[in-house]
Scaffold this motif. Structure first.
Motif, short mmCIF file in Angstrom:
data_model
loop_
_atom_site.label_atom_id
_atom_site.label_comp_id
_atom_site.label_asym_id
_atom_site.label_seq_id
_atom_site.Cartn_x
_atom_site.Cartn_y
_atom_site.Cartn_z
N ALA A 137 2.64 -10.39 -11.86
CA ALA A 137 2.27 -9.31 -12.80
C ALA A 137 3.32 -8.20 -12.80
O ALA A 137 3.11 -7.11 -12.27
CB ALA A 137 0.89 -8.75 -12.47
N ARG A 138 4.45 -8.47 -13.43
CA ARG A 138 5.53 -7.49 -13.57
C ARG A 138 5.37 -6.78 -14.91
O ARG A 138 5.51 -7.38 -15.97
CB ARG A 138 6.89 -8.16 -13.48
N PHE A 139 5.09 -5.48 -14.86
CA PHE A 139 4.77 -4.71 -16.06
C PHE A 139 5.98 -3.95 -16.61
O PHE A 139 5.80 -3.01 -17.37
CB PHE A 139 3.64 -3.72 -15.76
N GLN A 411 -2.38 1.07 -7.78
CA GLN A 411 -3.13 1.77 -6.74
C GLN A 411 -3.47 0.85 -5.58
O GLN A 411 -3.54 1.29 -4.43
CB GLN A 411 -4.41 2.36 -7.33
N ARG A 412 -3.66 -0.43 -5.86
CA ARG A 412 -4.00 -1.39 -4.80
C ARG A 412 -2.77 -1.90 -4.05
O ARG A 412 -2.83 -2.12 -2.84
CB ARG A 412 -4.76 -2.58 -5.39
N THR A 413 -1.67 -2.10 -4.77
CA THR A 413 -0.51 -2.75 -4.15
C THR A 413 0.66 -1.82 -3.89
O THR A 413 1.48 -2.11 -3.02
CB THR A 413 -0.02 -3.89 -5.06
N ARG A 414 0.76 -0.73 -4.65
CA ARG A 414 1.91 0.19 -4.57
C ARG A 414 3.22 -0.55 -4.83
O ARG A 414 4.29 -0.12 -4.38
CB ARG A 414 1.97 0.88 -3.20
N HIS A 415 3.15 -1.63 -5.57
CA HIS A 415 4.34 -2.40 -5.90
C HIS A 415 5.04 -1.74 -7.08
O HIS A 415 4.39 -1.39 -8.07
CB HIS A 415 3.96 -3.84 -6.24
#
Length: 540
Positions: A137-139, A411-415
């Motif tokens: 999931a790269r946004f 918010q969940r991954t901070r990626h």
């Protein structure tokens, strides 16, 4: 030795059971079934189990976790029919493993899918979160596009208001006759009164639900006619505003809309063009009168200038429309009330009243407009279902849905890849409202792809956006720059393969109604993302 034929491999259908006694050995370790079971075990299934308390008398229910995994895997394989799923549980090893050889009936599968339709949207989000935790999931770029998907209905089932009113009245008349017959039978024989003094209600006699579908279709036509009246009022107000701007000398963009203001606006536009061209002649005449030599070619005669001639054609077309004979209300001839559909009249489908006639490149289909947002790494980030064939109204809701999804994942991954970058969309979404709406950065085409690519190559733009540019002018400038043109090229390669693979899973809805079809779209998108996750894990 040469010339001696080899023996065939033996075919022994009477041999003993050779499969391993443990089902976990029936499939390889990297099979999609194991990933589906693992993902389902991580999801929040409390809403599924809440419907099956599994207490009280009666036979034990099927495990909702098993039914969910079976349904998701079936959609991953493009199998949507409940009867086909039941058949696969008998003939396909993977399906037999999923149901542990306790084959559910097709009615159980169909009822499970119908009763939990509101849960599938949440499951789609949870699977997306699992994929994001795995690094997908790269946004950076997100492409949005729409595709038409056929409903579980036929175009031949479209009916107009008169036909529906006649059918509903006929059903009510039949029900009244049945009630009269039952009343007479009740007076003659009390035993025929079902033992409790009550007649069977008409809703139970109509097991097919035809009466309810006809009433729903009639309500759909009423709602659409009301919406058309509101849209006509808005178009009338917009045309009046255009006329005021045209009469004030302000240039207007776009074709002059049909209606009572068309002739007045066309005449105002013609007067403005004549004045502009006449001003050129007056300036040249003033220079000659002052003894100065004008530069350049003499201006074209006013009545021969292309802009004046085009404006004159618009006036002629408006006059022809105004002088055309008025269109009277169509009085149906004898027997025409029984015709299911008259051209140009609002219709509703009696099989799926919520579906619509949708134009496509290959003609019309009866269905819905599915909106799909795909990330740069080919993961579906959001889906929505619309009854409108136009994509413009769907852009802002889809953009906000993608933005909200990216924020939740970040918010969940901070990626860093889970931060939305640029939203890409084709010219079907181009409107001043979509260009100026608050939200993330976007590139929306203003013309066809080939025309836009030609313009960016023949007349490229450099530098920043000019000060005071309108949203449309600013977007046109960005698309003509080299970075903007290169970034927009990613749109087609991002969303179109995603839609193509999604329609391999769901090329036609099995269930009827907007809410039911929307839940099925979310289920198909969940299966799509699971397949992407499985391929990503297999390549690691």
């Amino acid at each position: 030795m040469a010339g001696v034929a080899r023996a065939y491999r033996p075919v022994q259908r009477d041999q003993g059971f050779l499969l391993p006694p443990d089902m976990r050995e029936w499939l390889p370790e990297d099979h999609l079934v194991w990933l589906v079971l693992e993902i389902v075990a991580q999801l929040d299934r409390s809403a599924l189990h809440a419907r099956h308390p599994n207490v009280g008398a009666g036979r034990a229910a099927y495990d909702p976790d098993m039914l969910l995994a079976l349904l998701i895997y079936a959609y991953c394989q493009g199998v949507r029919s409940s009867r086909q799923i039941q058949l696969r549980c008998l003939t396909d090893v993977a399906f037999r493993v999923l149901c542990a050889q306790d084959v559910p009936d097709h009615t159980t599968i169909a009822r499970f899918r119908a009763e939990h339709q509101e849960v599938f949207a949440g499951l789609f989000t949870q699977v997306l979160q699992v994929a994001a935790a795995a690094g997908l999931a790269r946004f950076g770029t997100v492409a949005i596009d729409g595709t038409k998907i056929s409903a579980n209905a036929s175009m031949d089932a479209n009916r107009h208001r008169d036909w529906l009113v006649g059918e509903v009245d006929a059903l009510l008349g039949d029900a009244a006759q049945v009630d009269a017959v039952e009343d007479a039978a009740h007076d003659q024989d009390d035993d025929r009164n079902h033992g409790d003094g009550q007649r069977m209600p008409a809703s139970l006699r109509d097991r097919s639900g035809r009466a309810e579908r006809l009433r729903t279709a009639l309500a759909e036509i009423t709602a659409r006619e009301h919406a058309d009246q509101q849209a006509e009022q808005q178009r009338e107000a917009s045309a009046a505003q255009r006329l005021q701007r045209a009469q004030a000398g302000t240039p207007t963009v776009g074709r002059i809309p049909r209606g009572p203001h068309r002739l007045a606006e066309a005449q105002a536009h013609l007067a403005r063009e004549i004045a502009r061209q006449q001003a050129k002649h007056d300036r040249r005449a003033a220079l000659i009168a002052a003894g100065r030599r004008p530069t350049g070619r003499p201006p074209v005669p006013v009545d021969q200038h292309p802009h004046v001639r085009r404006a004159q054609r618009a006036v002629d077309a408006a006059l022809a429309e105004q002088n055309a004979p008025p269109v009277t209300d169509h009085t149906p001839a004898r027997g025409s009330a029984s015709k299911p559909h008259r051209p140009g009249e609002a219709v509703a489908n009696t099989s799926d009243p919520a579906s619509r006639l949708m134009p496509t490149r290959r003609g019309f289909l009866q269905g819905y407009n599915a909106q799909v947002a795909v990330t740069a790494d080919q993961l579906i980030a959001a889906v929505q279902l619309s009854q409108s064939s136009n994509d413009q109204a769907a852009f802002v809701p889809m953009m906000h849905a993608v933005e909200q999804t990216a924020e939740q994942l970040h918010q969940r991954t901070r990626h860093p890849g889970h931060v939305i970058g640029t939203v890409l969309a084709d010219a079907g979404y181009a409107s001043d409202a979509n260009l100026a709406a608050p939200g993330p950065d976007r590139l929306i085409a203003l013309s066809k792809a080939r025309d836009q690519a030609r313009t960016s190559h023949t007349a490229p733009a450099v530098g920043p956006i000019p000060a005071g540019a309108t949203p449309r002018e600013a977007m046109r400038h960005r698309l003509r720059t080299q970075p903007g043109a290169q970034l927009y090229k990613r749109r087609g390669a991002t969303v179109e393969p995603g839609i193509g693979n999604l329609k391999k899973i769901l090329d036609r809805f099995s269930r009827r109604g907007l809410a039911a079809a929307s839940s099925e779209l979310h289920l198909a998108a969940t299966a799509f993302n699971l397949r992407k996750l499985h391929l990503a894990l297999a390549s690691c």
